[in-house]
Design an enzyme around this catalytic site. Structure first.
Site, PDB file in Angstrom:
ATOM      1  NE  ARG A  34      30.732 -10.726 -49.722  1.00 10.66           N
ATOM      2  CZ  ARG A  34      31.263  -9.777 -50.481  1.00 10.66           C
ATOM      3  NH1 ARG A  34      31.886  -8.741 -49.908  1.00 10.66           N
ATOM      4  NH2 ARG A  34      31.196  -9.833 -51.785  1.00 10.66           N
ATOM      5  NE  ARG A  82       3.772  -8.749 -51.286  1.00 10.52           N
ATOM      6  CZ  ARG A  82       3.401  -8.032 -50.215  1.00 10.52           C
ATOM      7  NH1 ARG A  82       2.293  -8.318 -49.572  1.00 10.52           N
ATOM      8  NH2 ARG A  82       4.154  -7.030 -49.805  1.00 10.52           N
ATOM      9  CG  HIS A 110       5.484  -9.278 -44.921  1.00 13.28           C
ATOM     10  ND1 HIS A 110       4.355  -9.158 -45.692  1.00 13.28           N
ATOM     11  CD2 HIS A 110       6.130  -8.096 -45.021  1.00 13.28           C
ATOM     12  CE1 HIS A 110       4.319  -7.943 -46.234  1.00 13.28           C
ATOM     13  NE2 HIS A 110       5.389  -7.283 -45.841  1.00 13.28           N
ATOM     14  CE  LYS A 123      28.128  -8.591 -52.982  1.00 16.34           C
ATOM     15  NZ  LYS A 123      28.202  -7.147 -53.063  1.00 16.34           N
ATOM     16  CD  GLU A 181      29.349  -0.453 -47.296  1.00 13.62           C
ATOM     17  OE1 GLU A 181      30.191  -1.257 -47.735  1.00 13.62           O
ATOM     18  OE2 GLU A 181      28.284  -0.800 -46.753  1.00 13.62           O
ATOM     19  CG  LEU A 225      29.539  -6.252 -48.307  1.00  7.65           C
ATOM     20  CD1 LEU A 225      28.430  -7.197 -47.870  1.00  7.65           C
ATOM     21  CD2 LEU A 225      29.585  -6.159 -49.815  1.00  7.65           C
TER      22      LEU A 225
HETATM   23  N1  PDD Z   1      29.540  -4.358 -54.704  1.00 11.01           N
HETATM   24  N2  PDD Z   1      30.248  -2.217 -50.186  1.00 11.01           N
HETATM   25  C1  PDD Z   1      29.103  -2.386 -50.890  1.00 11.01           C
HETATM   26  C2  PDD Z   1      27.857  -1.746 -50.402  1.00 11.01           C
HETATM   27  C3  PDD Z   1      29.128  -3.189 -52.057  1.00 11.01           C
HETATM   28  O1  PDD Z   1      27.989  -3.385 -52.749  1.00 11.01           O
HETATM   29  C4  PDD Z   1      30.343  -3.767 -52.480  1.00 11.01           C
HETATM   30  C5  PDD Z   1      30.417  -4.643 -53.694  1.00 11.01           C
HETATM   31  C6  PDD Z   1      31.499  -3.547 -51.724  1.00 11.01           C
HETATM   32  C7  PDD Z   1      32.820  -4.137 -52.080  1.00 11.01           C
HETATM   33  O2  PDD Z   1      32.807  -5.533 -51.873  1.00 11.01           O
HETATM   34  P1  PDD Z   1      33.693  -6.526 -52.751  1.00 11.01           P
HETATM   35  O3  PDD Z   1      35.093  -6.074 -52.640  1.00 11.01           O
HETATM   36  O4  PDD Z   1      33.447  -7.854 -52.141  1.00 11.01           O
HETATM   37  O5  PDD Z   1      33.170  -6.413 -54.175  1.00 11.01           O
HETATM   38  C8  PDD Z   1      31.407  -2.769 -50.574  1.00 11.01           C
HETATM   39  C9  PDD Z   1      29.397  -5.269 -55.829  1.00 11.01           C
HETATM   40  C10 PDD Z   1      30.623  -5.370 -56.643  1.00 11.01           C
HETATM   41  C11 PDD Z   1      28.190  -4.865 -56.634  1.00 11.01           C
HETATM   42  O6  PDD Z   1      27.128  -4.754 -56.046  1.00 11.01           O
HETATM   43  O7  PDD Z   1      28.298  -4.654 -57.821  1.00 11.01           O
END
Ligand code: PDD
Length: 295
Positions: free
Chosen positions: A52, A100, A102, A147, A180, A205
């Site tokens: 990922r 800086r 963009h 992410k 989510e 995500l």
């Molecule tokens: N968060 N959705 C979002 C928006 C997230 O930030 C996360 C994870 C998940 C779950 O993903 P995973 O199972 O890979 O942890 C779903 C992490 C843990 C955090 O920001 O702390």
């Protein structure tokens, strides 16, 4: 106990760990991150996290800061130096330091930071008994599959939950469907025991816990359906739950003011939680055995 961090090639005391004022991570959120669980000293599903990470980096055209084996060694070393055998490691990769502007700088080197923290919230009684979530409009950008460290909307969502005494906020899109949580994936269980979660797309995500749990559920004969659902459907469902690296599998027993079923964790969620805990324990043992065989 002294804490350690890794910053751009060096292990440094956590208290004095610093990045540059013109790190693009700070000025533009121009970076990505991963949170990986540590169980029994082993990194849980490291390969899936690295895959990922590669997807996030290539979506933003940021070069990988190092190859996978040395990267894993750094994560393990940060966990070791912090005596984290149960907890998490945090990895952040930014585009780098540059004046800086963009547009991408021509020759910035990616910056990389790693920290680790003890604690296994998955076993906290409050989570085992089930949590309440609130619902909130999803105001994020349209590439939630990356992410990105740009988490302002997630921060506001989680803060809204905290102010309401809830554990998490389930974000809801323009069509009224749950995307989510602010830092977790959302699930519900249909009357016949089939488990439902939103399919992978740019809208969410794709959680590593989610990916692993789908696999474990199917192996256990549980039907998994990837489709979107509304908060109302989840509130009327047989069960609801959420998943993340930091909390594993957590029953959701109330959505806004609606109590889910009898307000207690359901059997399917309990089963999935047990399957996941068993999986991480077995994976940790395998990793330890492999390391011992090599030593
Ligand atoms: N968060 N959705 C979002 C928006 C997230 O930030 C996360 C994870 C998940 C779950 O993903 P995973 O199972 O890979 O942890 C779903 C992490 C843990 C955090 O920001 O702390």
């Amino acid at each position: 106990m002294s804490r350690w961090a890794y910053v751009n090639g060096r292990y440094v005391p956590h208290a004095t760990a610093r990045t540059h004022v013109e790190d693009r991570g700070m000025q533009f959120s121009d970076g990505v991150y991963e949170v990986i669980a540590v169980v029994g000293g082993a990194l849980v599903d490291a390969t899936l996290h690295f895959e990922r990470l590669d997807r996030s980096l290539s979506a933003l055209e940021i070069a990988a800061p190092m190859r996978r084996a040395p990267l894993e060694a750094v994560l393990r070393e940060v966990a070791r130096r912090n005596r984290v055998s149960e907890g998490i490691v945090y990895l952040q990769v930014n585009r780098g330091v540059a004046p800086r502007n963009h547009a991408f700088p021509r020759d910035a080197r990616p910056s990389m930071v790693v920290t680790a923290r003890r604690g296994q919230p998955a076993s906290s009684p409050a989570l085992v008994e089930g949590v309440r979530v609130i619902t909130i409009p999803d105001i994020r950008w349209r590439r939630r599959d990356i992410k990105s460290v740009s988490l302002l909307a997630n921060v506001l969502a989680k803060q809204a939950a905290a102010q309401d005494g809830a554990f998490e906020a389930w974000q809801v899109d323009e069509d009224g469907m749950v995307t989510e949580g602010s830092q977790s994936n959302a699930w519900m269980v249909e009357a016949d025991g089939a488990v439902v979660t939103r399919p992978p797309s740019h809208d969410i995500l794709t959680g590593i816990t989610r990916t692993r749990l789908i696999d474990l559920a199917r192996q256990d004969g549980i039907t998994v359906i990837e489709r979107a659902f509304t908060p109302q459907e989840a509130a009327r469902a047989r069960e609801a739950f959420l998943t993340s690296t930091s909390s594993f599998v957590v029953p959701v027993v109330q959505i806004d003011d609606a109590v889910v079923a009898n307000g207690r964790p359901g059997a399917v969620t309990e089963r999935l939680r047990a399957l996941y805990l068993d999986f991480v324990a077995r994976q940790a043992i395998t990793i330890l055995h492999t390391a011992l065989a090599k030593a």
